[in-house]
Scaffold this motif. Structure first.
Motif, mmCIF file in Angstrom:
data_model
loop_
_atom_site.group_PDB
_atom_site.id
_atom_site.type_symbol
_atom_site.label_atom_id
_atom_site.label_comp_id
_atom_site.label_asym_id
_atom_site.label_seq_id
_atom_site.Cartn_x
_atom_site.Cartn_y
_atom_site.Cartn_z
ATOM 1 N N ARG A 91 0.844 -1.190 0.000
ATOM 2 C CA ARG A 91 0.000 0.000 0.000
ATOM 3 C C ARG A 91 0.876 1.236 0.000
ATOM 4 O O ARG A 91 2.061 1.175 0.315
ATOM 5 C CB ARG A 91 -0.930 -0.004 1.220
ATOM 6 C CG ARG A 91 -1.978 -1.110 1.113
ATOM 7 C CD ARG A 91 -2.955 -1.107 2.250
ATOM 8 N NE ARG A 91 -4.030 -2.050 1.953
ATOM 9 C CZ ARG A 91 -4.484 -2.959 2.794
ATOM 10 N NH1 ARG A 91 -3.965 -3.068 3.992
ATOM 11 N NH2 ARG A 91 -5.467 -3.768 2.442
ATOM 12 N N VAL A 92 0.261 2.349 -0.320
ATOM 13 C CA VAL A 92 0.989 3.617 -0.298
ATOM 14 C C VAL A 92 0.891 4.197 1.109
ATOM 15 O O VAL A 92 -0.218 4.463 1.596
ATOM 16 C CB VAL A 92 0.405 4.609 -1.325
ATOM 17 C CG1 VAL A 92 1.171 5.932 -1.269
ATOM 18 C CG2 VAL A 92 0.439 4.025 -2.725
ATOM 19 N N PHE A 93 2.038 4.367 1.752
ATOM 20 C CA PHE A 93 2.040 5.000 3.071
ATOM 21 C C PHE A 93 2.029 6.508 2.882
ATOM 22 O O PHE A 93 2.983 7.094 2.356
ATOM 23 C CB PHE A 93 3.263 4.566 3.880
ATOM 24 C CG PHE A 93 3.331 5.208 5.238
ATOM 25 C CD1 PHE A 93 2.315 5.034 6.160
ATOM 26 C CD2 PHE A 93 4.418 5.996 5.595
ATOM 27 C CE1 PHE A 93 2.369 5.626 7.414
ATOM 28 C CE2 PHE A 93 4.488 6.595 6.844
ATOM 29 C CZ PHE A 93 3.453 6.407 7.756
ATOM 30 N N VAL A 94 0.941 7.141 3.289
ATOM 31 C CA VAL A 94 0.743 8.574 3.067
ATOM 32 C C VAL A 94 1.394 9.403 4.154
ATOM 33 O O VAL A 94 1.973 10.462 3.891
ATOM 34 C CB VAL A 94 -0.766 8.896 2.969
ATOM 35 C CG1 VAL A 94 -1.001 10.402 2.885
ATOM 36 C CG2 VAL A 94 -1.369 8.193 1.763
ATOM 37 N N SER A 146 4.143 7.971 -3.903
ATOM 38 C CA SER A 146 3.067 7.522 -4.788
ATOM 39 C C SER A 146 3.139 6.031 -5.069
ATOM 40 O O SER A 146 2.174 5.439 -5.543
ATOM 41 C CB SER A 146 3.106 8.290 -6.116
ATOM 42 O OG SER A 146 4.366 8.117 -6.759
ATOM 43 N N GLN A 147 4.291 5.396 -4.782
ATOM 44 C CA GLN A 147 4.416 3.974 -5.038
ATOM 45 C C GLN A 147 4.049 3.177 -3.788
ATOM 46 O O GLN A 147 4.163 3.663 -2.668
ATOM 47 C CB GLN A 147 5.846 3.618 -5.483
ATOM 48 C CG GLN A 147 6.876 3.581 -4.360
ATOM 49 C CD GLN A 147 7.414 4.940 -3.989
ATOM 50 O OE1 GLN A 147 6.854 5.979 -4.360
ATOM 51 N NE2 GLN A 147 8.501 4.955 -3.239
ATOM 52 N N THR A 148 3.630 1.941 -4.016
ATOM 53 C CA THR A 148 3.285 1.080 -2.894
ATOM 54 C C THR A 148 4.549 0.552 -2.231
ATOM 55 O O THR A 148 5.621 0.474 -2.842
ATOM 56 C CB THR A 148 2.418 -0.099 -3.345
ATOM 57 O OG1 THR A 148 3.135 -0.869 -4.310
ATOM 58 C CG2 THR A 148 1.111 0.390 -3.942
ATOM 59 N N LEU A 167 -2.635 7.230 11.265
ATOM 60 C CA LEU A 167 -1.755 6.652 10.265
ATOM 61 C C LEU A 167 -2.523 6.539 8.953
ATOM 62 O O LEU A 167 -3.584 5.913 8.891
ATOM 63 C CB LEU A 167 -1.265 5.283 10.745
ATOM 64 C CG LEU A 167 -0.168 4.591 9.953
ATOM 65 C CD1 LEU A 167 0.636 3.681 10.874
ATOM 66 C CD2 LEU A 167 -0.738 3.777 8.806
ATOM 67 N N ALA A 168 -1.992 7.150 7.893
ATOM 68 C CA ALA A 168 -2.739 7.302 6.638
ATOM 69 C C ALA A 168 -2.111 6.465 5.534
ATOM 70 O O ALA A 168 -0.883 6.407 5.397
ATOM 71 C CB ALA A 168 -2.770 8.778 6.228
ATOM 72 N N TYR A 169 -2.990 5.824 4.729
ATOM 73 C CA TYR A 169 -2.490 4.982 3.650
ATOM 74 C C TYR A 169 -3.499 4.948 2.509
ATOM 75 O O TYR A 169 -4.676 5.306 2.668
ATOM 76 C CB TYR A 169 -2.221 3.556 4.152
ATOM 77 C CG TYR A 169 -3.474 2.806 4.552
ATOM 78 C CD1 TYR A 169 -4.121 1.945 3.657
ATOM 79 C CD2 TYR A 169 -4.029 2.946 5.820
ATOM 80 C CE1 TYR A 169 -5.269 1.267 4.018
ATOM 81 C CE2 TYR A 169 -5.171 2.273 6.194
ATOM 82 C CZ TYR A 169 -5.792 1.431 5.286
ATOM 83 O OH TYR A 169 -6.942 0.763 5.642
ATOM 84 N N LEU A 170 -3.030 4.492 1.339
ATOM 85 C CA LEU A 170 -3.870 4.272 0.168
ATOM 86 C C LEU A 170 -3.676 2.837 -0.303
ATOM 87 O O LEU A 170 -2.590 2.253 -0.138
ATOM 88 C CB LEU A 170 -3.494 5.227 -0.968
ATOM 89 C CG LEU A 170 -3.700 6.728 -0.738
ATOM 90 C CD1 LEU A 170 -3.054 7.512 -1.873
ATOM 91 C CD2 LEU A 170 -5.183 7.048 -0.628
ATOM 92 N N HIS A 171 -4.709 2.287 -0.924
ATOM 93 C CA HIS A 171 -4.589 0.927 -1.442
ATOM 94 C C HIS A 171 -3.626 0.868 -2.618
ATOM 95 O O HIS A 171 -2.948 -0.132 -2.829
ATOM 96 C CB HIS A 171 -5.957 0.395 -1.867
ATOM 97 C CG HIS A 171 -6.806 -0.011 -0.698
ATOM 98 N ND1 HIS A 171 -6.455 -1.039 0.146
ATOM 99 C CD2 HIS A 171 -7.984 0.473 -0.223
ATOM 100 C CE1 HIS A 171 -7.377 -1.187 1.090
ATOM 101 N NE2 HIS A 171 -8.312 -0.269 0.895
ATOM 102 N N GLU A 172 -3.568 1.936 -3.412
ATOM 103 C CA GLU A 172 -2.658 1.936 -4.561
ATOM 104 C C GLU A 172 -2.317 3.363 -4.946
ATOM 105 O O GLU A 172 -2.934 4.298 -4.468
ATOM 106 C CB GLU A 172 -3.288 1.209 -5.738
ATOM 107 C CG GLU A 172 -4.615 1.797 -6.188
ATOM 108 C CD GLU A 172 -5.202 1.024 -7.337
ATOM 109 O OE1 GLU A 172 -5.958 1.640 -8.106
ATOM 110 O OE2 GLU A 172 -4.913 -0.171 -7.474
#
Length: 685
Positions: free
Chosen positions: A615-618, A659-661, A680-685
């Motif tokens: 995942r993308v760690f924001v 932007s990369q996982t 803690l913030a993240y994106l699936h992709e």
């Protein structure tokens, strides 16, 4: 907003200061070093700034409403409570909530206040759990909290229940089997708005039953008798001359709001509603609006014409500011009621580093609530909301400044501050104040002054219609409104290329005097007016996708729990080194109002966690509660390091810009003995 019995409340308050017979100062300057036990932050002029991030209004205000929502959801999701105790305490070591078993639970106006909060919170966040909580809460009370069908007040909500009671029939302190007609109107309006939010006609039918009962039981009022009593027996509508009941309440505005909305929707016995509404309005204009007898709101206070409150006049002022077409004298009335609340000798007001703080009720000798800077933030939030809306309607900058300082004071009460409490002693909080009434009025800040919303996020912050669905993406917002004609306000983190209504492009305008939109390039505030269309789509360039958050409150784990393995399930894996966990759950502390993440070893120099699927760690919110400057370097394979320094007492929202996982995240830390992390913030992709 659960209130103490007034006499006891006053005795408790004033015993620490002076005799109950001594006259209090109407306005006092109380420039203390802390608010709710939290150190104040001041600007160069010595004026109050918000908490927890004084240089970031959007973060601080948004943090307030999201923190209160986090605690609200945790209590619902973990305990599956279909009702809420009006009062509670929390263990000062574990920070677990403890319901107060001696006070009425789920007071009637909590339902309406909670609906008002969720009506604003859902479009702000797009979080469907907000609707789940609200519908479940209302459904339970419709099943367990309404009067019998053969009563004079038929099939309307009881205002309260005995402590912990699963079924409602009023609070036994006042007797049994009674209703509060103003709450019938307030709850009925909330049911109607929930119908608009969900399309569920069950809530429409419940609202119509409330309106029908108000029509049936309407009586011509006079100076000492309102059209509906403040409290009466449900079966026959009488007060029987008993002290807990009473013939007068100035609060006819919320029944009027219910009638207004049913008339607008052409639902129910519209002619009856219009006639009763006109009569109630005439009574209100003849008596309370002239003589300022603002009596009769709270569910635990015996009726007395001397004991007045600020809820009724300020809620009326808010109503006419949002609906000026209802009152030709809206500007004069709103201004005079703001002034009355800020100057009345009925209860004390405090000036705290330039912020006006109001208590809630009093008779000139006795008052409620607490000593300054310890409680009652919802009432100051209401005053701030009305002043902010007055500014939005008139452009008067003095009201914006006043609202800003008062709102800043309110932010110090978010979460569970250990040194804040209600008047009943050191260990009691009011559920309605903290988690329904207060945050709904803080959300008015964004509608009135969109620049106060976070600058780096996209949010729908206000609408003249209920929002029925919404979705946020990178450079996009898509939503639907209940009404085909609506005026909506958003603050965006991108620049819109197109705005469509039902698929048809809207024109960009200089002045929003017809269907179209305006956009301020400097503030990224977008205002939309649409007619004959419910579905709005905004597409643009730039911005970032809204991340998902791990808040360390959901699912709930007790403070001190060491993290090993998956938490939340399927989201993050927490490693062990030599069979020892690296992280644990921390109590609300420092500049975090809810549970958070702390190193299991305060002297650790390197900490890790991993995603089971890349995942993308924001980023994360980081706070330094230590005495030395701390440094954090965040690393992952194939991405540039992100380094920050935190001064003692500093909170930062750290963003990686990645932007990369990635799978594994490493925190390299120096002087990290006081570090805490949250969101803690993240994106699936």
């Amino acid at each position: 907003m659960k209130k103490s019995a007034l006499n006891f409340c006053l005795a408790l308050l004033i015993a620490t200061q002076t005799s109950a017979q001594e006259k209090f100062a109407v306005t006092s300057v109380v420039d203390g070093p802390d608010i709710a036990g939290r150190p104040v932050a001041l600007d160069a002029q010595g004026k109050l700034l918000p908490w927890p991030m004084p240089d970031n209004i959007g973060y601080s205000y948004s943090s307030h409403v999201l923190t209160q929502w986090t605690i609200l959801w945790d209590q619902y999701d973990r305990q599956r409570l279909h009702y809420f105790h009006c009062c509670f305490d929390f263990d000062r070591t574990t920070y677990e909530l403890i319901p107060d078993q001696t006070w009425a639970n789920s007071t009637g106006y909590l339902r309406a206040m909670l609906q008002g909060f969720i009506e604003r919170l859902y479009p702000y966040t797009g979080d469907a759990r907000t609707l789940t909580l609200l519908e479940d809460f209302v459904d339970y009370e419709l099943e367990n909290g309404r009067t019998p069908a053969d009563y004079a007040w038929a099939q309307v909500p009881y205002p309260s229940a005995d402590p912990g009671a699963l079924h409602y029939s009023g609070w036994s302190s006042h007797g049994k089997d009674y209703v509060e007609p103003h709450v019938v109107g307030e709850d009925g309006y909330a049911y109607l708005r929930l119908y608009e939010m969900t399309g569920n006609t069950r809530y429409l039918r419940a609202a119509i039953l409330c309106a029908d009962a108000l029509v049936k039981n309407y009586k011509q009022g006079d100076e000492t008798h309102s059209p509906w009593p403040v409290r009466c027996y449900a079966k026959d509508g009488t007060t029987r001359g008993e002290k807990p009941m009473g013939p007068y309440s100035a609060n006819v505005i919320e029944p009027i709001m219910l009638f207004d909305e049913l008339i607008r929707l052409q639902q129910g016995e519209v002619a009856d509603y219009a006639r009763t509404r006109a009569n109630a309005w005439e009574w209100f204009q003849t008596y309370p609006l002239v003589n300022n007898i603002w009596v009769g709101y709270f569910e635990d206070v015996p009726p007395r014409m001397e004991n007045m409150n600020q809820v009724i006049p300020l809620e009326f002022a808010r109503y006419v500011l949002l609906h000026p077409e209802k009152d030709p004298q809206w500007k004069q009335h709103a201004k005079q009621l703001i002034a009355w609340v800020k100057t009345t000798p009925k209860w004390p007001k405090y000036i705290v580093h330039g912020a006006t703080v109001t208590t809630e009720q009093g008779d000139g000798t006795q008052f409620c609530c607490n000593l300054p800077n310890q409680c009652c933030d919802s009432h100051t939030a209401r005053l701030a909301a009305v002043e902010a809306l007055y500014h939005a309607k008139t452009g008067d900058a003095d009201y914006r400044e006043a609202a800003f300082r008062s709102y800043n004071w309110v932010t110090y009460f978010q979460g569970l501050p250990g040194k804040a409490h209600a008047p009943w002693g050191q260990n009691q909080w009011w559920f309605t104040d903290e988690f329904a009434d207060g945050p709904r009025r803080v959300m008015d800040a964004f509608w009135a002054v969109p620049e106060w919303a976070p600058a780096d996020e996209s949010h729908l912050v206000g609408s003249s219609s209920v929002v029925t669905k919404i979705s946020y993406g990178k450079g996009s917002v898509t939503y639907s409104t209940f009404d085909a004609e609506s005026s909506d306000v958003l603050r965006l983190n991108f620049v819109p290329d197109s705005v469509t209504a039902n698929g048809r492009p809207l024109r960009r305008l200089q002045v929003l005097d017809e269907a179209g939109f305006t956009f301020d390039e400097s503030t990224r505030v977008l205002r939309i007016r649409h007619e004959g269309a419910r579905d709005i789509d905004i597409q643009g360039k730039g911005g970032v996708a809204p991340p998902l958050y791990v808040t360390f409150d959901d699912p709930h784990l007790a403070a001190g729990t060491e993290l090993a393995g998956a938490y939340p399930s399927g989201v993050i894996e927490w490693p062990q080194v030599d069979s020892k966990p690296q992280w644990k759950i921390g109590t609300p502390d420092g500049k975090f109002g809810t549970f958070n993440l702390v190193p299991a070893d305060p002297n650790a120099e390197q900490l890790q966690f991993s995603f089971p699927a890349p995942r993308v760690f924001v980023g994360v919110d980081a706070y330094n509660g230590g005495t030395a400057e701390a440094s954090i370097t965040i690393r992952t394979e194939g991405a540039p390091d992100v380094s920050v320094n935190l001064k003692p007492g500093e909170l930062q929202r750290v963003r990686t810009g990645w932007s990369q996982t990635s799978s594994r995240i490493t925190f390299a830390i120096e002087h990290g003995d006081g570090l805490r992390f949250d969101n803690l913030a993240y994106l699936h992709e």
